[in-house]
Structures are given as structure tokens and as C-alpha cells.
Enzyme design. Structure first.
Site, PDB file in Angstrom:
ATOM      1  CG  HIS A   1      -4.485  -1.748   0.463  1.00 14.37           C
ATOM      2  ND1 HIS A   1      -5.587  -1.034   0.034  1.00 14.37           N
ATOM      3  CD2 HIS A   1      -4.523  -1.713   1.810  1.00 14.37           C
ATOM      4  CE1 HIS A   1      -6.255  -0.574   1.078  1.00 14.37           C
ATOM      5  NE2 HIS A   1      -5.632  -0.982   2.174  1.00 14.37           N
TER       6      HIS A   1
ATOM      7  CD  GLU B   1      -2.850   1.157   2.427  1.00 10.79           C
ATOM      8  OE1 GLU B   1      -3.819   1.930   2.427  1.00 10.79           O
ATOM      9  OE2 GLU B   1      -2.536   0.456   3.415  1.00 10.79           O
TER      10      GLU B   1
END
Length: 506
Positions: A380, A355
Site C-alpha cells: 500500500h 495503509e
């Protein structure tokens, strides 16, 4: 003999290669072109699903809706979600997505799942709720049977019921409180949040603001039930919740431990499922902040193993949370994270990794480290395209990315959804699921807004009903449910899907 390729200049070699691909020096064959287009389309998410006649009719209608959507001058995925939200709400595509059975939400955080208006109206209006204002222009809350002890860098406590009793209209106060619990704003978000540092600071302040409300045991129960309600209303049938499992407290100041909190999640989930038989259930991924030190992490892993043993039905696994760029990388905690394997204990990991848009840092290696620790999914994975080996390994192992489009945009990793890395991953059917991360913080709810951004923004005109169908099935396929549970969940989801198609295919 020197190769003919080495004798030719690069441009000529490239030209010859193109001609060979087209079948020699003749003009390209239209049938071959069509075959290539069909083959490439079959490689995308949902590209190989065979649609029924009813699904094909719905797909044709959906295609027409999307064509109109993508022809708009104010194309929602190209703008910040805070500006796009009112446009999305009027979209026929969004209206259809809200009705669609979406399977499970596999990446949602405990204290950002419920609309902040509900929290203000249902928590701060309860008796014995105190509020103070911090020097960072935020607020803090606590429930207490007597005046609480003062907090550092916070104003004196005010009993909200007394404050509201003096007001003719409490709307402004309520709106001000709500503004402290969400990033959503009607101002220009790019002006208000000009950098990742600014938006993350505000993000963390918002969590701190609601902490004292949600950790109050009576509110905690109601909050979680309401969170399940909001996802269920958005046609989500299953949830995997990242939860810090904090100590909760009572009015007299007494506290409950982590096991009590997890047991409460279990009890409320059972109650909700009894009240809503078509809801399949929820499981908890125990989390801890990644800024802690190694010894605290080791203690957390030990506790996670105990919880996994004592609550196998509700406890899904373990993860680290918090801003990845400012927190410690996974490798820093390698000794603590190795404890389950050393002790022969199964503790599934569901690591946040990638992320970030900082390439080449220690944090940027979290993707490979997550795979080294056999993570079950990747939270993510925004940086995955910069890591070809991690991408290859995650595909081969079936390690899905939990893609959270709106979160990535609001937290300033991407501005135009068409440029999100998941657009490329969807084009090659990389394992992924769509989730919403912290919907209450972003002025969203459930999964529909994030499905819209993925379907219209990532997918463009090539994504279709099959893409949506596979993404929904992925949310069960890559869940922490057992194989038998997945089979039951898929059968329940399929019935709801067939009803959805039948009701909307004209």
C-alpha cells in the site's frame, strides 16, 4: 554587500525568479515551454519508453477513448467503486485493459481472490455443510460428518442440504450468504459504511464468514485453483499470494499443519501451470495477524524461516496483515523481526506499511521501520508522500509500492481516485506496481478494475500506453523471482504484449 534578493520584497523576488526561468524579462519562449512539457512528461511512469509504430497507433486510439471517458459527467474514478462498477464494465478503455497482458499480481490475499458466487455455488452445496448465524448478523460454516459442537454467540447449526430441500427457490438464501462474504452492496456504500471503523468491522466479519468453508481441505484445493483461473482469465501470468497458511481440516475433524497447506499451494500451482502453460507460476508470502503478541510473532518468524528452507521455490517471504491502525506497529516486533538477520538466515520481508491516513502516530512510522528492516516491497504505502525520507529511500533502493486503488477507496482512505497519492508517484515514475488486494471482497476480479482506476484516475490524460507497459513490466521486475526467472518471464510477457498490440492497433 547585501544580496539583491534580500533587498526586494518577497513578491518581487518571486516575479524576478519567474522571469529568470523564462530567460530574462522577455516573454516566455514557446519552444522552451514545449521543452519543459516534454521533459516533465518523460519523468512519469513509462515516459521514457520508446513505442513501436504499432504501439503508437494503439496509444493514439487509447488516447481518444480516454478523452471521451474523462469528459463524462459520471466519471467513474470520481465515484465509489460500488457505484462505478457498472459504468466501468461498459467502458472501451476497460475492455482494452481486460485484454492487456498485465504481468503479475503481487499483492493479493488468500481468501479474497475468488468471486463469492463461485464459493456459494461450489462450496455450500457440498454434502455435510453446516451453517449458523452469529449475533453480529454474520454467518459461520463448517463441514462435518456429524452435528458439530455449538459455537458461542451463534445459532444452532443447520445442515444446508436439508434447509435447501425445504425451499422452492433457494436464490434468496444464496444471495444472503453471498452478502455475508463481501463488502459489495447495491445500497449507498457511504451510508452503509460511514467510517473506517464500520467498514473494517464488516470486512473482518466477511473473512470470518468464509473461513470455515475455505479451510475445508477439499474446498481449499478447488478454491485456490479457481483463484488462479480467475486471474489467468484476466490476463495475469504470475501471482504472489499473501497467505495465513491456516490449519485445514477434513470431514472427520482431523487437521493438517502449515507445511501441508504450503505444499498444497505448491502442488495446485504446478497442476495449474501444467494445465495452462502460458501461466508462469505463483509464490506464497507467509502472513500473520499484526495484533498478536511478541512471543507469537517470534514463533511465526521461526516457522517462516523453516518454511523458507524447506520450500524455497514456493515460499517468497513474510508479512504482517490486518488493520494497520488497530494493530501493533512493526517496531513493537523488532526483536522477532531481527531473528533472521541474527541467525544468518535470508527471509525476505514484504511489509504492509503506510495503509493509514493517521499522521504522526506509531503506526505512521511503519514506512520507515519497514525500510529499516529491508523490506523487499511496501504493501500500500498510502502515507508515503508524508514521509519524504522514506520516499527517497524507497526510490534509491528500488523498493516498489504495491498500490491497490479500489481497496484504498473502499476502506475509506480516499474517495476520488484523482486524489490518490499514487497519482503524484506515477508522475515521477516512483517504483510501484498495481494490484487488487482483496478483489472478491470488493466485487472486482483479477487486476483489470484496479488498472482502470490507476490508468484513468491516477494518470489522467498524461498516462498512456507506455505507462501501462511499464506498470506491467514492473510487476515482474519487482517480483520475488530470481533474475533468471525474471528474464524468462519478461520474454513470455513480451510475446503476449506484442500479440495484444498487433491485435488491437488499427
Amino acid at each position: 554587500m547585501v544580496s539583491v534578493w534580500l533587498q526586494r520584497p518577497p513578491a518581487a523576488a518571486a516575479c524576478l525568479l519567474l522571469c529568470c526561468l523564462a530567460g530574462g524579462l522577455a516573454a516566455p519562449d514557446p519552444q522552451q515551454r514545449e521543452a519543459l512539457i516534454r521533459r516533465e512528461a518523460s519523468m512519469q511512469t513509462g515516459g521514457r519508453l520508446q513505442l513501436s509504430d504499432a504501439e503508437q497507433r494503439l496509444d493514439a486510439a487509447l488516447f481518444q477513448m480516454k478523452q471521451k471517458e474523462m469528459g463524462r459527467a459520471d466519471f467513474p474514478p470520481a465515484m465509489h467503486f460500488f457505484k462505478a462498477r457498472p459504468l466501468i464494465r461498459t467502458s472501451p478503455v476497460f475492455d482494452l485493459l481486460r485484454k492487456m497482458p498485465k504481468g503479475g499480481a503481487l499483492h493479493v490475499h488468500d481468501f479474497a481472490m475468488v468471486d463469492v458466487e463461485w464459493l456459494v455455488k461450489n462450496a455450500t452445496y457440498r454434502p455435510h455443510c453446516y451453517m449458523c448465524s452469529t449475533d453480529k448478523r454474520s454467518v459461520r460454516f463448517v463441514f462435518s460428518s456429524r452435528l458439530p459442537e455449538a459455537l458461542p454467540r451463534c445459532s444452532p447449526w443447520t445442515l444446508l442440504e436439508n434447509l435447501r430441500a425445504k425451499m422452492v427457490n433457494t436464490t434468496d438464501l444464496d444471495n444472503s450468504i453471498m452478502g455475508n462474504m463481501t463488502l459489495f452492496t447495491n445500497q449507498d456504500p457511504d451510508m452503509l459504511y460511514p467510517s473506517q471503523d464500520v467498514v473494517w468491522d464488516r470486512f473482518e466479519q466477511a473473512f470470518a464468514a468464509l473461513w470455515g468453508l475455505v479451510t475445508y481441505a477439499p474446498v481449499f484445493r478447488d478454491y485456490y485453483y479457481q483463484g488462479l483461473t480467475q486471474f489467468y482469465t484476466d490476463n495475469v501470468m504470475y501471482l504472489e499470494l499473501r497467505a495465513l497458511l491456516p490449519q485445514t481440516y477434513e470431514l472427520d475433524g482431523s487437521t493438517h499443519d502449515t507445511a501441508w497447506t504450503l505444499k498444497t499451494y505448491q502442488e495446485v500451482t504446478r497442476q495449474f501451470t501444467a494445465d495452462h502453460p502460458s501461466f508462469f507460476g505463483a509464490r506464497i508470502i507467509f502472513t500473520i495477524q499484526r495484533r498478536v503478541n511478541a512471543s507469537v510473532m517470534a514463533s511465526a518468524v521461526e516457522e517462516a524461516m523453516k518454511l523458507q528452507r524447506d520450500f524455497p521455490d514456493v515460499m517468497a517471504g513474510f508479512d504482517l496483515v490486518g488493520r494497520e491502525d488497530k494493530g501493533r506497529p512493526l517496531w513493537y516486533f523488532r526483536d522477532a523481526l531481527s531473528l533472521p538477520a541474527e541467525k544468518g538466515v535470508t527471509l525476505p520481508f514484504f511489509f504492509h506499511a503506510g495503509e493509514t491516513n493517521l499522521q504522526g502516530t506509531d503506526v505512521d512510522q511503519n514506512l520507515l521501520d519497514a525500510l529499516l528492516f529491508n523490506t523487499s516491497r511496501i504493501g500500500h504505502g498510502f502515507a508515503l508522500l508524508r514521509h519524504p525520507l522514506a520516499k527517497e529511500l524507497s526510490r534509491k533502493r528500488g523498493v516498489a509500492l504495491e498500490v491497490c486503488p479500489i481497496s484504498n477507496q473502499v476502506l475509506k482512505l480516499v474517495s476520488d481516485m484523482r486524489n490518490h497519492p499514487a497519482a503524484a508517484l506515477m508522475s515521477e515514475n516512483h517504483p510501484l506496481v498495481i494490484s487488487s488486494d482483496d478483489p472478491a471482497m470488493f466485487g472486482a476480479s483479477g487486476l483489470s478494475y484496479d488498472f482502470y482506476e490507476a490508468f484513468v484516475g491516477f494518470g489522467g490524460m498524461t498516462s498512456h500506453l507506455g505507462s501501462l507497459k511499464e506498470l506491467a513490466m514492473n510487476s515482474i521486475r519487482y517480483s520475488s523471482l530470481t533474475t533468471k526467472q525474471q528474464e524468462i518471464a519478461v520474454a513470455l510477457w513480451q510475446r503476449r504484449w506484442d500479440e495484444f498490440v498487433s491485435e488491437n492497433a488499427f
